[in-house]
Design a protein around this motif. Structure first.
Motif, short mmCIF file in Angstrom:
data_model
loop_
_atom_site.label_atom_id
_atom_site.label_comp_id
_atom_site.label_asym_id
_atom_site.label_seq_id
_atom_site.Cartn_x
_atom_site.Cartn_y
_atom_site.Cartn_z
N SER A 197 39.18 75.93 26.48
CA SER A 197 38.89 76.78 27.64
C SER A 197 37.54 76.49 28.26
O SER A 197 37.27 76.92 29.40
N ASP A 198 36.67 75.78 27.57
CA ASP A 198 35.34 75.44 28.10
C ASP A 198 35.45 74.22 29.01
O ASP A 198 35.17 73.09 28.61
N GLN A 199 35.84 74.46 30.25
CA GLN A 199 36.02 73.37 31.20
C GLN A 199 34.86 73.27 32.19
O GLN A 199 34.87 72.40 33.04
N ASP A 200 33.90 74.16 32.05
CA ASP A 200 32.76 74.17 32.96
C ASP A 200 31.44 74.29 32.20
O ASP A 200 30.51 74.95 32.64
N LEU A 201 31.36 73.63 31.06
CA LEU A 201 30.17 73.72 30.24
C LEU A 201 28.92 73.35 31.03
O LEU A 201 27.86 73.95 30.88
N PHE A 202 29.05 72.34 31.90
CA PHE A 202 27.92 71.87 32.70
C PHE A 202 28.03 72.32 34.16
O PHE A 202 27.38 71.75 35.03
N GLY A 203 28.84 73.36 34.42
CA GLY A 203 29.07 73.77 35.81
C GLY A 203 27.79 74.11 36.56
O GLY A 203 27.53 73.60 37.65
N ASP A 204 26.98 74.98 35.98
CA ASP A 204 25.72 75.35 36.65
C ASP A 204 24.77 74.17 36.72
O ASP A 204 24.04 74.00 37.71
N SER A 205 24.75 73.35 35.69
CA SER A 205 23.86 72.19 35.68
C SER A 205 24.17 71.26 36.85
O SER A 205 23.26 70.81 37.57
N TRP A 206 25.45 70.97 37.03
CA TRP A 206 25.88 70.09 38.13
C TRP A 206 25.42 70.65 39.47
O TRP A 206 24.83 69.94 40.30
N SER A 207 25.68 71.93 39.69
CA SER A 207 25.31 72.57 40.95
C SER A 207 23.80 72.53 41.19
O SER A 207 23.34 72.24 42.29
N LEU A 208 23.04 72.84 40.15
CA LEU A 208 21.58 72.91 40.31
C LEU A 208 20.97 71.54 40.55
O LEU A 208 20.00 71.41 41.31
N TYR A 209 21.51 70.51 39.93
CA TYR A 209 21.02 69.16 40.23
C TYR A 209 21.25 68.81 41.70
O TYR A 209 20.36 68.27 42.37
N TYR A 210 22.44 69.11 42.18
CA TYR A 210 22.71 68.75 43.58
C TYR A 210 21.95 69.64 44.56
O TYR A 210 21.62 69.20 45.66
N LYS A 211 21.64 70.85 44.17
CA LYS A 211 20.76 71.66 45.01
C LYS A 211 19.37 71.04 45.09
O LYS A 211 18.76 71.00 46.17
N ALA A 212 18.87 70.57 43.96
CA ALA A 212 17.55 69.92 43.96
C ALA A 212 17.58 68.66 44.82
O ALA A 212 16.63 68.38 45.57
N ILE A 213 18.64 67.89 44.72
CA ILE A 213 18.75 66.67 45.51
C ILE A 213 18.87 67.00 47.00
O ILE A 213 18.31 66.29 47.85
N TYR A 214 19.57 68.07 47.31
CA TYR A 214 19.67 68.50 48.71
C TYR A 214 18.29 68.80 49.28
O TYR A 214 17.96 68.40 50.40
N ARG A 215 17.48 69.50 48.51
CA ARG A 215 16.12 69.81 48.98
C ARG A 215 15.34 68.52 49.23
O ARG A 215 14.64 68.40 50.25
N ALA A 216 15.45 67.58 48.30
CA ALA A 216 14.73 66.32 48.47
C ALA A 216 15.24 65.56 49.70
O ALA A 216 14.44 65.07 50.51
N ASN A 217 16.53 65.48 49.86
CA ASN A 217 17.10 64.76 51.00
C ASN A 217 16.73 65.42 52.32
O ASN A 217 16.48 64.74 53.33
N MET A 218 16.69 66.75 52.34
CA MET A 218 16.34 67.45 53.56
C MET A 218 14.91 67.10 54.00
O MET A 218 14.66 66.80 55.18
N LEU A 219 13.97 67.10 53.07
CA LEU A 219 12.60 66.74 53.43
C LEU A 219 12.51 65.28 53.85
O LEU A 219 11.88 64.95 54.87
N LEU A 220 13.14 64.39 53.11
CA LEU A 220 13.08 62.96 53.44
C LEU A 220 13.64 62.69 54.83
O LEU A 220 13.13 61.85 55.58
N THR A 221 14.68 63.40 55.20
CA THR A 221 15.32 63.20 56.50
C THR A 221 14.41 63.61 57.65
O THR A 221 14.50 63.05 58.75
N HIS A 222 13.52 64.56 57.42
CA HIS A 222 12.71 65.11 58.50
C HIS A 222 11.27 64.59 58.52
O HIS A 222 10.49 65.00 59.39
#
Length: 530
Positions: free
Chosen positions: A101-126
């Motif tokens: 039943s543990d199919q999302d053990l890293f669910g929050d980890s995955w999301s938080l990494y991509y949130k961090a990358i989004y922040r980095a990409n947003m600054l780099l783009t501007h």
């Protein structure tokens, strides 16, 4: 498909919560929009604060990278409570049937990494839309720091999950997985830019208010780590044509010769729980790069604390000077036995209940008890059992742990340079071992096997050992990790088995969260064995 879970809205990006150090202190920006915000260097500064905050948050949910790395290695078992679910055993044994039943053990980890990358990409783009008033040095410094953080996140992710979506611009598109080479190419390019554009300020001359910020030395050190892992795991001569062995070694030698770092005199003094009144302190001369934490987290979204360290605490019991936690990552006895009795790192790295005469009374609630647990990163309490995090003003020991995660230590730089064939290899190797053994030091010839063994002892439970095993090949890693051993579940002797075949089947990779696969309309593909 739009609005995949692992992306964040721009307004969330700009709700930046200040971190511990002065350089991260800034007011919240809640009314800004993408159109009116990125105009001035001060706007860029605030966005950079958000990028650092994104990195600080990546392990605030799911399973933190240091925790996963330690449990997946031969250093520790999953542990936790005897009545808990078996997610950590699934991770530890590379076997999804341990907890289907543990199919999302890293669910929050995955999301938080991509949130961090989004922040980095947003600054780099501007960056190019900002009026820098001719200060290109400042612009390039901000870009360098941001690209390092993006590379850091991607390096964690590509090691954990293998093929992952590679996103270099803010987007909500349904992006398929890229091959690992594409990810490593970006990592290498980001680190090379960071190393070339950050000032070469040596450690003694650094402004203490900037501690925690990325430095040239951090970028060069991470280049060495990336080279060793990529070329080992993928059996390649260089990092996709971007970083050669000679370049990796030159970067490490630059840190050694010009970074101003050194080894703290006593190994135990690197760790609060091992040194008590003799702690060398945060940002000491051995810290090349650390992720900063403080005790000011709350239940209202302020995430400044080391929320993963509580997992390592003694199961629901404080025993001075150690604070309570969840009893996870119980140390494998073979790690304790790998240290010579004269090696000071053994008692500095590991809590031995018997040797320290600790009266652990909660054993019936402990799964996979071995008599050993992690000391380097463990919550602390006073003699009355009061959490030090709470005494400092934290709202709860669960979210207010404040110990920094030291991602890159100077001893790692020395051993990496020795492994890559530096002319000073024997001297570097000896320096690390002299501190460990003191008057009992006896010189050992420097060679690859001895260096890798030394790394096992030097970096025990720091999230490094697992990747050192994998870069020697999946057969070497699976042979080291696989075993059948007796542990105590609820005080009852129980046989625990880790199969080499499971590690080989997964190629050492972790489970991609099934929620992400569903959200992608099955564009994302699960790793083998999961």
């Amino acid at each position: 498909m739009k609005n995949i879970k692992y992306y964040i809205l721009f307004t969330a990006l700009l709700s930046m919560i200040a971190c511990k150090k002065d350089f991260l202190d800034t007011e919240d920006v809640t009314s800004a929009t993408e159109q009116n915000f990125y105009k001035t260097p001060n706007d860029a500064w605030k966005a950079l604060v958000g990028v650092y905050d994104g990195l600080q948050r990546v392990w605030s949910g799911g399973i933190a990278f240091p925790v996963a790395s330690t449990i997946m290695s031969d250093e520790a078992f999953g542990g936790t409570g005897n009545a808990d679910g078996f997610g950590y055993q699934m991770l530890d044994e590379f076997d999804k049937l341990r907890s289907p039943s543990d199919q999302d053990l890293f669910g929050d980890s995955w999301s938080l990494y991509y949130k961090a990358i989004y922040r980095a990409n947003m600054l780099l783009t501007h960056l190019d839309g900002i009026d820098w008033k001719g200060n290109t040095t400042l612009r390039n410094t901000y870009e360098a720091e941001t690209r390092f953080i993006r590379a850091y996140c991607y390096f964690d992710m590509v090691r954990l999950w293998g093929n992952i979506p590679l996103i270099t611009k803010p987007t909500t598109d349904n992006v398929p997985q890229a091959n690992a080479d594409s990810v490593y190419k970006l990592i290498a390019q980001d680190l090379k830019f960071a190393a070339a554009n950050l000032p070469a300020t040596s450690y003694p001359a650094q402004d203490p208010s900037t501690h925690g910020r990325v430095t040239k030395w951090a970028a060069e050190s991470l280049m060495g780590r990336v080279f060793l892992y990529y070329t080992g795991y993928y059996s390649k001569p260089d990092v996709v044509g971007e970083i050669s062995k000679a370049q990796a070694l030159a970067s490490l030698e630059d840190v050694i010769n010009n970074g101003g770092f050194g080894l703290v005199d006593k190994f135990a003094n690197l760790w609060p729980a091992a040194s008590l009144n003799n702690y060398a302190g945060e940002d000491n001369k051995e810290t090349v790069f650390a992720i900063k934490y403080t005790f000011t987290s709350d239940w209202n979204g302020n995430v400044d604390g080391n929320t993963w360290m509580v997992l390592y605490g003694i199961r629901i019991q404080s025993i001075y000077p150690y604070g309570m936690g969840w009893g996870g990552a119980t140390v494998n006895p073979k790690l304790w036995n790998a240290f010579a009795p004269t090696d000071s790192r053994r008692t500095a790295s590991i809590i031995s209940f018997n040797d320290e005469k600790l009266n652990f009374t909660n054993i019936k609630d402990q799964r996979e008890y071995t008599g050993y647990t992690i000391k380097k990163y463990t919550p602390m309490a006073d003699e009355a059992g009061k959490s030090l995090a709470e005494k400092m003003g934290g709202v709860s020991f669960m979210i207010s742990q404040y110990q920094d995660y030291v991602s890159i230590r100077y001893s790692d730089v020395l051993l990496m340079a020795a492994e890559l064939g530096s002319a000073g290899a024997q001297s570097y190797f000896d320096d690390v071992r002299k501190r460990a053994y003191g008057a009992d030091f006896v010189q050992t010839p420097v060679n690859e096997d001895n260096i890798l063994n030394e790394r096992r002892l030097e970096f025990a439970a720091e999230g490094i050992r697992y990747w050192d095993l994998l870069r020697q090949g999946i057969n070497v890693a699976s042979s080291a990790i696989a075993e059948s051993v007796t542990v105590q579940n609820g005080g009852v002797n129980t046989t625990k088995t880790i199969l080499a075949s499971k590690i080989q089947e997964t190629k050492g990779l972790a489970q991609i969260p099934y929620t992400q696969i569903t959200l992608s309309n099955n564009v994302l593909k699960q790793n083998a064995g999961w």
